[in-house]
Write a protein that holds these residues in place. Sequence first.
Motif, PDB file in Angstrom:
ATOM      1  N   ARG A 193       0.835  -1.209   0.000  1.00  0.00           N
ATOM      2  CA  ARG A 193       0.000   0.000   0.000  1.00  0.00           C
ATOM      3  C   ARG A 193       0.867   1.256   0.000  1.00  0.00           C
ATOM      4  N   ALA A 194       1.880   1.265   0.863  1.00  0.00           N
ATOM      5  CA  ALA A 194       2.802   2.410   0.915  1.00  0.00           C
ATOM      6  C   ALA A 194       3.564   2.533  -0.408  1.00  0.00           C
ATOM      7  N   GLU A 195       3.984   1.409  -0.966  1.00  0.00           N
ATOM      8  CA  GLU A 195       4.704   1.429  -2.249  1.00  0.00           C
ATOM      9  C   GLU A 195       3.838   2.015  -3.357  1.00  0.00           C
ATOM     10  N   ILE A 196       2.575   1.649  -3.407  1.00  0.00           N
ATOM     11  CA  ILE A 196       1.662   2.173  -4.425  1.00  0.00           C
ATOM     12  C   ILE A 196       1.585   3.693  -4.326  1.00  0.00           C
ATOM     13  N   ALA A 197       1.407   4.207  -3.121  1.00  0.00           N
ATOM     14  CA  ALA A 197       1.329   5.664  -2.929  1.00  0.00           C
ATOM     15  C   ALA A 197       2.626   6.341  -3.332  1.00  0.00           C
ATOM     16  N   ASN A 198       3.753   5.803  -2.882  1.00  0.00           N
ATOM     17  CA  ASN A 198       5.050   6.416  -3.173  1.00  0.00           C
ATOM     18  C   ASN A 198       5.388   6.352  -4.667  1.00  0.00           C
ATOM     19  N   LYS A 199       5.159   5.200  -5.279  1.00  0.00           N
ATOM     20  CA  LYS A 199       5.468   5.032  -6.701  1.00  0.00           C
ATOM     21  C   LYS A 199       4.670   6.002  -7.563  1.00  0.00           C
ATOM     22  N   ASN A 200       3.432   6.236  -7.189  1.00  0.00           N
ATOM     23  CA  ASN A 200       2.566   7.140  -7.944  1.00  0.00           C
ATOM     24  C   ASN A 200       2.711   8.603  -7.532  1.00  0.00           C
ATOM     25  N   GLU A 201       3.622   8.859  -6.597  1.00  0.00           N
ATOM     26  CA  GLU A 201       3.861  10.215  -6.092  1.00  0.00           C
ATOM     27  C   GLU A 201       2.552  10.916  -5.722  1.00  0.00           C
ATOM     28  N   ALA A 202       1.754  10.215  -4.933  1.00  0.00           N
ATOM     29  CA  ALA A 202       0.463  10.747  -4.501  1.00  0.00           C
ATOM     30  C   ALA A 202       0.659  12.042  -3.717  1.00  0.00           C
ATOM     31  N   LYS A 224       6.117  12.763  11.101  1.00  0.00           N
ATOM     32  CA  LYS A 224       5.522  13.489   9.974  1.00  0.00           C
ATOM     33  C   LYS A 224       5.392  14.975  10.305  1.00  0.00           C
ATOM     34  N   ASP A 225       5.366  15.789   9.253  1.00  0.00           N
ATOM     35  CA  ASP A 225       5.347  17.237   9.420  1.00  0.00           C
ATOM     36  C   ASP A 225       3.937  17.791   9.603  1.00  0.00           C
ATOM     37  N   GLY A 226       3.844  19.101   9.556  1.00  0.00           N
ATOM     38  CA  GLY A 226       2.585  19.802   9.776  1.00  0.00           C
ATOM     39  C   GLY A 226       1.490  19.449   8.797  1.00  0.00           C
ATOM     40  N   LYS A 227       1.863  19.053   7.575  1.00  0.00           N
ATOM     41  CA  LYS A 227       0.826  18.715   6.596  1.00  0.00           C
ATOM     42  C   LYS A 227       0.059  17.458   7.005  1.00  0.00           C
ATOM     43  N   SER A 228       0.751  16.487   7.572  1.00  0.00           N
ATOM     44  CA  SER A 228       0.050  15.288   8.057  1.00  0.00           C
ATOM     45  C   SER A 228      -0.840  15.643   9.241  1.00  0.00           C
ATOM     46  N   ILE A 229      -0.362  16.531  10.089  1.00  0.00           N
ATOM     47  CA  ILE A 229      -1.179  16.976  11.227  1.00  0.00           C
ATOM     48  C   ILE A 229      -2.425  17.693  10.709  1.00  0.00           C
ATOM     49  N   ASP A 261       5.612   8.831   1.618  1.00  0.00           N
ATOM     50  CA  ASP A 261       6.436  10.033   1.447  1.00  0.00           C
ATOM     51  C   ASP A 261       5.642  11.330   1.407  1.00  0.00           C
ATOM     52  N   MET A 262       4.347  11.236   1.552  1.00  0.00           N
ATOM     53  CA  MET A 262       3.474  12.396   1.446  1.00  0.00           C
ATOM     54  C   MET A 262       2.693  12.566   2.746  1.00  0.00           C
ATOM     55  N   PRO A 263       1.952  13.677   2.918  1.00  0.00           N
ATOM     56  CA  PRO A 263       1.096  13.777   4.100  1.00  0.00           C
ATOM     57  C   PRO A 263       0.213  12.533   4.191  1.00  0.00           C
ATOM     58  N   ALA A 264       0.140  11.949   5.389  1.00  0.00           N
ATOM     59  CA  ALA A 264      -0.582  10.678   5.542  1.00  0.00           C
ATOM     60  C   ALA A 264      -1.291  10.614   6.883  1.00  0.00           C
ATOM     61  N   ALA A 265      -2.480  10.009   6.855  1.00  0.00           N
ATOM     62  CA  ALA A 265      -3.252   9.815   8.083  1.00  0.00           C
ATOM     63  C   ALA A 265      -4.054   8.517   7.971  1.00  0.00           C
ATOM     64  N   LEU A 266      -4.329   7.923   9.102  1.00  0.00           N
ATOM     65  CA  LEU A 266      -5.121   6.701   9.184  1.00  0.00           C
ATOM     66  C   LEU A 266      -6.283   6.965  10.126  1.00  0.00           C
ATOM     67  N   VAL A 267      -7.497   6.772   9.635  1.00  0.00           N
ATOM     68  CA  VAL A 267      -8.681   6.983  10.471  1.00  0.00           C
ATOM     69  C   VAL A 267      -9.219   5.654  10.982  1.00  0.00           C
TER      70      VAL A 267
END
Length: 171
Positions: free
Chosen positions: A52-61, A88-93, A126-132
């Motif tokens: 799942r993480a690879e899919i997001a990173n490979k596609n530069e989500a 993670k940085d402020g964007k994930s927050i 590698d991008m802003p990320a959150a899990l609900v």
Amino acid sequence: GGFDPGAVGSSGLTEKEVNLKIALEVQKILEKSFNNIIMTRETDRFISLRRRAEIANKNEADLFFSIHNNASTKNHSRGTETFIAPDKDGKSISLARNLQNELIKGINLANRGIKKDNLYVVKYTDMPAALVEVAFLSNAREEKLLSRNSFIKKAAEAIASGILKFIKEEP
């Protein structure tokens, strides 16, 4: 998905089926505004956390969010919470805050807040990320809600609203 049901409620309702229903509803809503939604799964099949993480990173989500439902050995545990990785940085927050706020408004469950944990999919993207964690399958009241299509739709609308608010905030 697939062989992994995730959490299972006392009625037999599985996390995998609830998560997928919510995700597909979120997809429908977001596709009205965006044509490049990437889903890690659209059917009942197993996809590893690493994949799942690879899919997001490979596609530069631009962002990553993962939809789950909780379980506890304490059947009185209840509510909604959102996780980000500790590093993670402020964007994930910001993403987590928007998701959590909209879920609380939309489905009106107890606010368990935003938490930090090294959950694989939020840590290794590698991008802003959150899990609900929408609700607790181990709580009889919340399991009953999760079995209703009207609740699934409300949860999906809230998640989509949180995503849209996050995107509007970002420069």
